[in-house]
Design an enzyme around this catalytic site. Structure first.
Site: not given
Ligand code: NOJ
Length: 506
Positions: A193, A237
């Site tokens: 993440d 990500e």
């Molecule tokens: C990216 C995640 O996919 C999202 O759902 C989340 O709110 C944020 N990062 C914070 O962790």
């Protein structure tokens, strides 16, 4: 070659996949019961959005214990059973790790609050006597929140999600132990993440994006992953366009392709994104990925049905007109495109059913922190997280027991989109995905572009020809080519907003 290099990975958003416990919220027992559905769909792996212990201020992306499972979803024992059962069906398992921030209920943050300014406990986070910069939270409002003794702490997301200080070696050690904890339980990889944001330079604008120090963290994570004989994998990500820096041979294996996800429905732009993706990944020797939707963005059936078909965070687009018949046609074509390109493809749960974004959830039911943090101007991401319709004629469509209301309401119009209805309909989205996933392992080799109309994306990969018509006119299918799979009924011509896989003429 690692399995991730040409895998199809299905993203499960646990609270919305299937509710085995009967409380309106999806859970591990629901997932376990539906694993055969995923095997039959033909995916290679599942990625589970966070299932860890959490107060759920951001649907589990606020973790209070990285080595346990929240009772809302089940127990650690059930989680390990899920991993084993998935493996027995030939499915790999990827978990979601959240290293940028934790929950304000995490014991280390609670200890930091108690210990006070200047303490080693506070050094696990970013405490300062006053906000060290003017950064704003990505969910709206300031990124610094005061605590009762007057200090402020940094949170790039909600105030309930304090950012870890990765300058502290103990943070590093702790996360490596967490990786091992799950790897030891058989997990095949992690989705990371906000992977680009771990290292902060507070006095630089945007000083949390792709800072040099972040790469050293992933080098040591890679060592942990590689220490297992069947090497484990990472997908980051990373929204930063300079993502290839994460793909060095000793860092992450893959990153999500957000350029593809964000690309409008336009042949020239799409071709450019695909060519760039192939080129940049080739240079660093990493497999490309192909992503159309996830739990943070507007589902692509809706996006492709709008006048402006790109991806935007802008809340003003909420509820803007979408022609869902058009959106479905394009989503079918996009699926064949994504699944015929070399690399690794992602399927976000419900995409295989052609689900649209739900944009009329009553505001009092909205749970995404973006809604509150934006002062009620951004309705957030709940519309892409509505529980799946499995069967039956009315909500809860087999998601929960009949008398239980799911945590977000499902539209009645989903009666025609259930997995049950689609399973026996040869023209359904589900049938298209199943057929495509069955054929996909046969496609090999590099992409070679074919000369055709500008409005058509056309390429060959050895025994596959893929054509996608973005234009307003039907185009002729190359003579002598055999139809393998098409998104619309075709004979000699490929209609607008349709795709076909062909066997090249012999
Ligand atoms: C990216 C995640 O996919 C999202 O759902 C989340 O709110 C944020 N990062 C914070 O962790």
């Amino acid at each position: 070659m690692s399995w991730i290099e040409n895998a199809v990975i299905y993203q499960i958003y646990p609270r919305s996949f299937a509710d085995g416990g009967g409380d309106g919220v999806g859970d591990i027992s629901g997932i376990r019961a539906r694993l055969p559905y995923l095997r039959d769909l033909g995916v290679d792996a599942i990625w589970l959005s966070p299932w860890y212990t959490s107060p759920m201020a951001d649907a589990g992306y606020d973790v209070a214990d990285y080595r346990d499972i929240d009772p809302l979803f089940g127990t650690l024992q059930e989680g390990t059973a899920l991993i084993d059962e998935a493996h027995a069906l030939g499915l790999k398992v990827i978990l979601d790790i959240v290293p940028n921030h934790c929950s304000d209920q995490h014991p280390r943050f609670q200890a930091a609050l108690k210990a006070g300014p200047g303490s080693p406990e506070r050094d696990f986070f970013w405490f300062r006597d006053e906000p060290a910069n003017d950064w704003t939270s990505l969910f709206g409002g300031p990124a610094w929140t005061p605590v009762p003794d007057g200090q402020f702490y940094l949170h790039l997301f909600a105030p309930e999600q304090p950012d870890w200080n990765w300058g502290n070696p103990l943070v590093r050690k702790d996360f490596e132990q967490t990786l091992r904890f799950w790897f030891d339980r058989g997990v095949d990889g992690f989705r990371i993440d906000v992977a680009e944001a771990l290292v902060k330079v507070l006095d630089t604008p945007g000083g949390y994006r792709n800072q040099e120090g972040v790469h050293e963290i992933y080098r040591s994570w890679r060592n942990v992953a590689d220490s297992y004989p069947d090497k484990r994998v990472f997908v980051g990500e990373v929204w930063d366009p300079d993502f290839t820096r994460f793909l060095r041979h000793d860092e992450l294996h893959t990153v999500f392709n957000f350029a593809f996800l964000s690309c409008p429905w336009d042949a020239t732009l799409m071709r450019e994104v695909i060519a760039n993706t192939l080129d940049t990944h080739k240079k660093v020797g990493a497999p490309p990925t192909w992503v159309l939707s996830n739990h943070d963005v507007v589902r692509h059936v809706t996006r492709y049905g709008r006048t402006d078909t790109g991806h935007y965070w802008i809340p003003e687009l909420y509820g803007s007109d979408a022609d869902l018949t058009l959106g479905i046609r394009r989503a079918r074509a996009a699926a064949l495109l994504a699944l015929s390109l070399p690399g690794c493809a992602y399927v976000y749960q419900g995409e295989e059913l052609g689900l649209p974004q739900v944009e009329n959830i009553p505001v009092e039911l909205l749970q995404d922190p973006r809604w509150v943090r934006s002062g009620g101007t951004d309705r957030g991401r709940d519309g892409s997280r509505v529980p799946l319709p499995w069967s039956g004629q009315a909500p809860p469509f087999g998601f929960s027991p009949d008398d239980i209301a799911p945590w977000l309401p499902q539209p009645q119009s989903w009666a025609g989109l259930t997995a049950e209805v689609q399973a026996t309909d040869p023209a359904s989205m589900l049938t298209l995905y199943r057929s495509a996933l069955k054929l996909r392992p046969g496609w090999e080799g590099e992409v070679s572009w074919m000369e055709m109309d500008d409005e058509v994306i056309a390429f060959r990969r050895d025994e596959l020809m893929c054509l996608v018509n973005f234009g307003n006119e039907p185009v002729a299918v190359p003579e002598g080519a055999g139809i393998v799979l098409a998104t619309e009924p075709i004979s000699e011509t490929l209609p607008t907003d349709a795709a076909v896989w062909l066997r090249p003429p012999s």
